[in-house]
Write an enzyme that holds these catalytic residues in place. Structure first.
Site, PDB file in Angstrom:
ATOM      1  N   HIS A   1       3.275  -0.517  -2.054  1.00 13.12           N
ATOM      2  CA  HIS A   1       3.221   0.670  -2.913  1.00 13.12           C
ATOM      3  C   HIS A   1       1.654   1.039  -3.175  1.00 13.12           C
ATOM      4  O   HIS A   1       0.762   0.345  -3.779  1.00 13.12           O
ATOM      5  CB  HIS A   1       3.835   0.465  -4.234  1.00 13.12           C
ATOM      6  CG  HIS A   1       5.404   0.484  -3.830  1.00 13.12           C
ATOM      7  ND1 HIS A   1       6.478   0.392  -4.876  1.00 13.12           N
ATOM      8  CD2 HIS A   1       6.117   0.865  -2.714  1.00 13.12           C
ATOM      9  CE1 HIS A   1       7.460   0.108  -4.382  1.00 13.12           C
ATOM     10  NE2 HIS A   1       7.518   0.499  -3.125  1.00 13.12           N
TER      11      HIS A   1
ATOM     12  N   ASP B   1       7.246   4.912   2.880  1.00 16.68           N
ATOM     13  CA  ASP B   1       6.157   5.660   2.774  1.00 16.68           C
ATOM     14  C   ASP B   1       6.127   7.018   2.357  1.00 16.68           C
ATOM     15  O   ASP B   1       5.600   7.811   2.713  1.00 16.68           O
ATOM     16  CB  ASP B   1       5.457   5.567   4.325  1.00 16.68           C
ATOM     17  CG  ASP B   1       5.332   4.242   4.680  1.00 16.68           C
ATOM     18  OD1 ASP B   1       4.696   3.499   4.173  1.00 16.68           O
ATOM     19  OD2 ASP B   1       5.515   4.275   5.986  1.00 16.68           O
TER      20      ASP B   1
END
EC number: 6.3.4.4
Length: 341
Positions: free
Chosen positions: A43, A13
Site C-alpha cells: 500500500h 493497485d
C-alpha cells in the site's frame, strides 16, 4: 459509529492507501485493522509530504490515537513486521501495533519456495513473498503461528475481542483489505490469482468480525484498470495507447510495470455484488481528465468527467461517494453526506 470495510474492486493497485489515509484522517477510527493475504501486497501512503510503502502495517498508522491490529487471517513475515515498526517509528507505532496469536508465520523456506517455483514466478506472476507456500502449509496444518514465536510475544493480542468490544461500545472501526476482487482465489481470474479470497466477507473473517457487525463496505476502483503479472484482462490496451493517455505505473512490491486497460462496468458490477458494496470510491479521475487535478468540489469537475462518473454509478448501481483527483489528501471529493443521508 460504524464498522467499515474497504476492499479493492479490480486487480489491486486501485489507490487503497490514499483512500484509507483519507478515511482515517477524516473519521478518526479508534481501531484500524489489517485484513488480506499478507506482505505480498503493497500500500502506498502519502502523508505530510512523505511517501511510504507498506506491506503489513495498517495504512492509517499516522493516526496516533488508533490501535493498529493485524487479523489472524493475515500471514506475517516477522522481518517485514520489525522493519516497518522501525520505518514508522516517528509515528509511535511501537506499543499500539499488535497481531493476533493465530497469525501464521512466513519463513525463509516459504519465500525460497515461492521464488524458486517456475510455475509461480513465471506463469502466475507471484510477488515472491512466500504467501502461497505459507498458506499451503497452513492448510496442511504444519505452519507456525505468531504465538509460537517468542520474539513476537509482546505484539500479540486477541484481535477479535478487541474489535468486537470496540464495536459494542460504539467506537469506529476501520478494516482494510489488500489486493483486489480480480485476484480472489474463489472469484478472480484463476489460476492467475492470489492464495486466498480477497472479498469483504473474508476481510471481516480475517479479523474476527461477524457479518451483522459490518455497517459499510466501500469498494474502491481506479477510473481505468491496471494489472501486474499474467492473466486475462478483457479491456487491456497496448502500451502505446497507455503512453498516449499518460499512464505508466509500477507495482509497490515487485517494481514490475503494470498493464493498463479501460474501466469495465460489468466487472465492477459483479465485484460490487459479491462484496456487498454500499459505497464506491473512485480514484485517479485526474489521470483520465487532467483538467480535474486537485479539484475538491463535484461541481468543479469538467462535464466530461461528471458524465463518466455518473455513467459508472448508473450502470453499477452503487453510489460513488469518494472521488480522488490527485495524490494529496486535499485532492478528494467527499459526497458521503449528500449520498448516504
Amino acid at each position: 459509529m460504524t464498522c467499515t470495510i474497504l476492499v479493492g474492486g479490480q486487480w489491486g493497485d486501485e489507490g487503497k492507501g490514499k483512500c484509507i489515509t483519507y478515511f482515517c484522517t477524516q473519521d478518526k477510527p479508534e481501531i484500524i485493522a489489517r485484513a488480506g493475504v499478507g506482505p505480498n501486497a503493497g500500500h502506498s501512503v502519502e502523508f505530510n509530504g512523505e511517501k511510504y510503502g507498506l506491506r503489513l502495517t495498517p495504512s492509517g498508522f499516522f493516526n496516533k490515537e488508533a490501535r493498529l491490529l493485524i487479523g489472524a487471517g493475515v500471514l506475517v513475515n516477522p522481518e517485514v513486521f520489525e522493519h516497518e515498526l522501525e520505518y514508522l517509528s516517528k509515528y509511535a507505532v511501537e506499543g499500539r501495533t499488535f497481531m493476533d496469536a493465530n497469525c501464521a508465520i512466513i519463513t525463509d523456506k516459504h519465500t525460497k519456495q515461492d521464488k524458486d517455483s517456475a510455475y509461480l514466478s513465471k506463469k502466475i506472476g507471484t510477488t515472491g513473498s512466500g504467501c502461497g507456500p505459507a498458506n499451503a502449509d497452513r492448510i496442511n496444518r504444519t505452519i507456525d503461528y505468531a504465538k509460537d514465536v517468542p520474539e513476537l510475544e509482546k505484539y500479540i493480542t486477541d484481535v477479535p475481542s478487541e474489535i468486537n468490544k470496540a464495536i459494542d461500545e460504539g467506537k469506529d472501526v476501520f478494516i482494510e483489505g489488500s489486493q483486489g476482487f480480480g485476484l480472489s482465489l474463489y472469484y478472480g481470474t484463476y489460476p492467475y490469482v492470489t492464495s486466498k479470497d480477497t472479498c469483504a466477507s473474508t476481510a471481516a473473517a480475517d479479523v474476527g468480525v461477524g457479518p451483522t457487525k459490518v455497517d459499510e463496505v466501500i469498494v474502491i476502483f481506479k477510473s481505468y484498470i491496471t494489472r501486474v503479472g499474467e492473466g486475462p484482462f478483457p479491456t487491456e490496451i497496448s502500451p502505446e495507447e497507455a503512453e498516449k493517455m499518460g499512464i505508466e505505473e509500477y507495482g509497490v512490491v515487485t517494481g514490475r510495470k503494470r498493464r493498463v486497460g479501460l474501466f469495465d462496468k460489468d466487472f465492477a458490477k459483479r465485484s460490487c455484488m459479491i462484496n456487498g458494496a454500499t459505497q464506491i470510491a473512485l480514484t485517479c479521475i485526474d489521470r483520465l481528465y487532467p483538467e480535474c487535478a486537485k479539484v475538491n468540489k463535484y461541481e468543479d469537475l469538467s462535464q466530461e468527467a461528471r458524465d463518466y462518473i455518473e455513467d459508472i454509478e448508473e450502470n453499477v448501481g452503487v453510489p460513488i461517494t469518494i472521488i480522488s483527483t490527485g495524490p494529496d489528501l486535499a485532492d478528494t471529493i467527499d459526497l458521503r453526506n449528500e449520498k448516504l443521508n
